[in-house]
Design an enzyme around this catalytic site. Sequence first.
Site, PDB file in Angstrom:
ATOM      1  N   TYR A   1       0.851  -1.198   0.000  1.00 44.86           N
ATOM      2  CA  TYR A   1       0.000   0.000   0.000  1.00 44.86           C
ATOM      3  C   TYR A   1       0.879   1.237   0.000  1.00 44.86           C
ATOM      4  O   TYR A   1       1.760   1.392   0.855  1.00 44.86           O
ATOM      5  CB  TYR A   1      -0.900  -0.006   1.232  1.00 44.86           C
ATOM      6  CG  TYR A   1      -1.773   1.222   1.381  1.00 44.86           C
ATOM      7  CD1 TYR A   1      -2.907   1.385   0.589  1.00 44.86           C
ATOM      8  CD2 TYR A   1      -1.468   2.218   2.304  1.00 44.86           C
ATOM      9  CE1 TYR A   1      -3.718   2.498   0.729  1.00 44.86           C
ATOM     10  CE2 TYR A   1      -2.265   3.334   2.455  1.00 44.86           C
ATOM     11  CZ  TYR A   1      -3.384   3.480   1.661  1.00 44.86           C
ATOM     12  OH  TYR A   1      -4.191   4.582   1.793  1.00 44.86           O
TER      13      TYR A   1
ATOM     14  N   ASP B   1       9.390   2.774   0.994  1.00 41.15           N
ATOM     15  CA  ASP B   1       8.219   3.372   1.634  1.00 41.15           C
ATOM     16  C   ASP B   1       8.256   2.954   3.104  1.00 41.15           C
ATOM     17  O   ASP B   1       7.756   1.900   3.489  1.00 41.15           O
ATOM     18  CB  ASP B   1       6.939   2.885   0.950  1.00 41.15           C
ATOM     19  CG  ASP B   1       5.684   3.525   1.535  1.00 41.15           C
ATOM     20  OD1 ASP B   1       5.762   4.092   2.645  1.00 41.15           O
ATOM     21  OD2 ASP B   1       4.632   3.446   0.895  1.00 41.15           O
TER      22      ASP B   1
ATOM     23  N   LYS C   1       3.933   8.218  10.185  1.00 40.92           N
ATOM     24  CA  LYS C   1       3.562   7.471  11.392  1.00 40.92           C
ATOM     25  C   LYS C   1       4.442   7.866  12.581  1.00 40.92           C
ATOM     26  O   LYS C   1       4.176   8.852  13.239  1.00 40.92           O
ATOM     27  CB  LYS C   1       3.650   5.958  11.129  1.00 40.92           C
ATOM     28  CG  LYS C   1       2.879   5.467   9.917  1.00 40.92           C
ATOM     29  CD  LYS C   1       1.385   5.468  10.087  1.00 40.92           C
ATOM     30  CE  LYS C   1       0.690   4.830   8.906  1.00 40.92           C
ATOM     31  NZ  LYS C   1      -0.774   4.847   9.007  1.00 40.92           N
TER      32      LYS C   1
END
Length: 435
Positions: free
Chosen positions: A147, A239, A267
């Site tokens: 994702y 990523d 995050k």
Amino acid sequence: MTADQAVRPGTGAADLAARAAAVLPGGVSSNVRLATARTFFERGSGPRLWDVDGNEYVDYLLGQGPAFLGHAHPQVNGAVTTAVGRGMVFGAQHALEVEAVEKLLAAVGWADMARLGVSGTEAVHAALRLARAATGRRKMIGFAGQYHGWLDTVLMAHGPDGHRPGSAGQPPQYLADWVVAPFNDAEAVQRCFEEHPGEIAAVIIEPMMCNSGAIAPRPGFLARLRELCTAHGAVLIFDEVVTGFRLAFGGAAQRFGVTPDLALYGKAVAGGWPVAAIAGRRELLELFGTGKVNHSGTFNASVMAAAAVSATMDVLRETPPYVSVEEHGTALMTGLRGIGERHGVPLHVQGLPAAFHVSFRAEGAPPTDVVDHASLQSLDLARYTRFSRTLTTHGIWVAGRGIWYVSAAHGPAELADALERFDRALAAHVAESRP
């Protein structure tokens, strides 16, 4: 009942759910939360949450990952409070922005430059644009089940027949430049390069598949990607929106010993504040600085963002949590497996202590490693989704897709509570499953 109480809208979960359904599509502001539309939290502190009805939870979802330091970390929130008293956004630079990026680069270790943004999805698009500009190529190699955000040019659903748009309203042609390989299969990636000679601008990868299955890379896999990108003149993009600062102070690049050309962080980079970063080699990032490649954003490197990043880097450097996270996560994974065995349930627990995946094997299926998106589908993921709702009623807050995040704030009390509650929840699940 006072007059004020008589006119004030209901603030219990049931009342809030009804009010939310009237004004928010699906009752939520992110589709990731559709399954939890009837849950409303009042506060979080450290590794625990309390909902509006007074129920307490041990939190292993951590806001989908950002609360790596725990909720409402006083040092981070204090730094933001102090800084924002002097302004929020200036339409120009400020000293705290420079300080935050200097600390971020010192933590990462390998990158020359970085910029701060707001979301991981934005950072992904900035990296892909840089790769295309630097190489003059269009195609990207990605990996099934990974994702990289929700926008039209990256959101994919994956099946046995390949990849396709992940949403209604998403033009299929926007994914035409993607070449998709299985995770952990370096030979497949090599074939992608051979089948598209001189066309691949970049390989983008979650170095550990935290979004799907908590699948770690096989030894040598990331190193082989590095070799292939170098040999074919492609940009290697990590990523690390989830893995950055979670798996190690220097993220997955440090943990697995492989250096990308660009990396994306989010995050855990800002202690729960909405911040993302793109970091990488100077010759790539300077394409922003010359104006050749556009990267814009009113709220990029806002005072709040810079203060949160700077303070988070200080906390992680001064009181590194990585040993305690490893110990807690290891004990938790071991304990969950043991509970499954005691109840005779084919529980599957896999991943690293900081981020692992829990699900069920199919009845009668032998234990097996999950190494990619296809093998993940062999698990009974639907059963775990149902079980996650039982965990919630027993005071453990987790994601329905199986990921468990461990924070710096989790300690012995949370471990004991989590195992005791998981035991009761699994017993209830077994009882409910009997014919």
